[in-house]
Design a protein around this motif. Sequence first.
Motif, short mmCIF file in Angstrom:
data_model
loop_
_atom_site.label_atom_id
_atom_site.label_comp_id
_atom_site.label_asym_id
_atom_site.label_seq_id
_atom_site.Cartn_x
_atom_site.Cartn_y
_atom_site.Cartn_z
N UNK A 133 0.84 -1.17 0.00
CA UNK A 133 0.00 0.00 0.00
C UNK A 133 0.89 1.23 0.00
N UNK A 134 0.43 2.28 -0.65
CA UNK A 134 1.17 3.54 -0.62
C UNK A 134 0.98 4.10 0.79
N UNK A 135 2.04 4.04 1.58
CA UNK A 135 1.91 4.35 3.00
C UNK A 135 1.88 5.83 3.31
N UNK A 136 2.67 6.60 2.62
CA UNK A 136 2.75 8.00 2.99
C UNK A 136 3.04 8.85 1.77
N UNK A 137 2.31 9.91 1.64
CA UNK A 137 2.60 10.90 0.62
C UNK A 137 2.74 12.23 1.33
N UNK A 138 3.86 12.88 1.14
CA UNK A 138 4.11 14.16 1.77
C UNK A 138 4.27 15.21 0.68
N UNK A 139 3.26 16.05 0.46
CA UNK A 139 3.39 17.04 -0.58
C UNK A 139 4.33 18.18 -0.18
N UNK A 140 5.11 18.64 -1.12
CA UNK A 140 5.98 19.79 -0.95
C UNK A 140 5.60 20.74 -2.07
N UNK A 141 4.70 21.65 -1.80
CA UNK A 141 4.08 22.41 -2.87
C UNK A 141 4.49 23.87 -2.84
N UNK B 83 -7.20 24.18 -7.31
CA UNK B 83 -6.11 23.53 -6.59
C UNK B 83 -6.46 23.11 -5.15
N UNK B 84 -6.97 23.98 -4.27
CA UNK B 84 -7.21 23.55 -2.89
C UNK B 84 -8.17 22.35 -2.82
N UNK B 85 -7.88 21.40 -1.91
CA UNK B 85 -8.77 20.26 -1.75
C UNK B 85 -8.08 19.04 -1.18
N UNK B 86 -8.82 17.91 -1.15
CA UNK B 86 -8.32 16.61 -0.67
C UNK B 86 -7.85 15.80 -1.86
N UNK B 87 -6.67 15.19 -1.73
CA UNK B 87 -6.06 14.44 -2.82
C UNK B 87 -5.57 13.08 -2.35
N UNK B 88 -5.27 12.23 -3.34
CA UNK B 88 -4.56 10.97 -3.12
C UNK B 88 -3.86 10.62 -4.42
N UNK B 89 -2.90 9.71 -4.33
CA UNK B 89 -2.23 9.18 -5.51
C UNK B 89 -2.75 7.77 -5.77
N UNK C 138 -3.57 2.81 -3.56
CA UNK C 138 -3.86 4.22 -3.27
C UNK C 138 -3.04 4.69 -2.08
N UNK C 139 -2.76 5.99 -2.08
CA UNK C 139 -2.01 6.59 -0.98
C UNK C 139 -2.97 7.04 0.12
N UNK C 140 -2.38 7.56 1.17
CA UNK C 140 -3.16 8.28 2.17
C UNK C 140 -3.72 9.54 1.51
N UNK C 141 -4.74 10.11 2.10
CA UNK C 141 -5.26 11.39 1.63
C UNK C 141 -4.36 12.50 2.14
N UNK C 142 -4.25 13.57 1.36
CA UNK C 142 -3.53 14.75 1.81
C UNK C 142 -4.25 15.97 1.27
#
Length: 139
Positions: free
Chosen positions: A1-9, A98-104, A128-132
């Motif tokens: 499972x995609x455990x962690x997604x950390x966006x750097x935006x 752009x603003x909102x809830x996402x996942x990969x 699927x990843x976690x939501x961010x």
Amino acid sequence: MLKRVTPQLNPKQKCNKAEGLYTNTTDNTVYFIGCHQPSAPQLQKYRDGKWVTVYSPIENLCLSPPWEIAPGETYRDTYQVYGYLPGYNAAPTFDAPIPGRYRLVRDIYQELSDPINEAKLLPLSERISNEFKIINDVE
């Protein structure tokens, strides 16, 4: 499972980055396929009660040998999102405010085949990843 997604935006750049970790929690080896690197995931946004793909990168169509991820092994990658807002006559587009809830969502295969288009994907819950959240908009 995609455990962690950390966006750097950074909304002032055309390229945004997100670090992703995938850990194979199955009992079998799984596979990524792509052209010189594993195919990038799709970015989905939660909109109107469902997940909608808002960004899918353009990739080369060659096929390299598969990347094998053994049980318990972790694969780390940084995803770069290059996208244009609709109306700029350029691709790929980023088709959402752009603003909102996402996942990969990534294509991860539990078995390969020849031809490759008949390969069997892992269930969606394993891809699927976690939501961010992304809270900044493009200025």
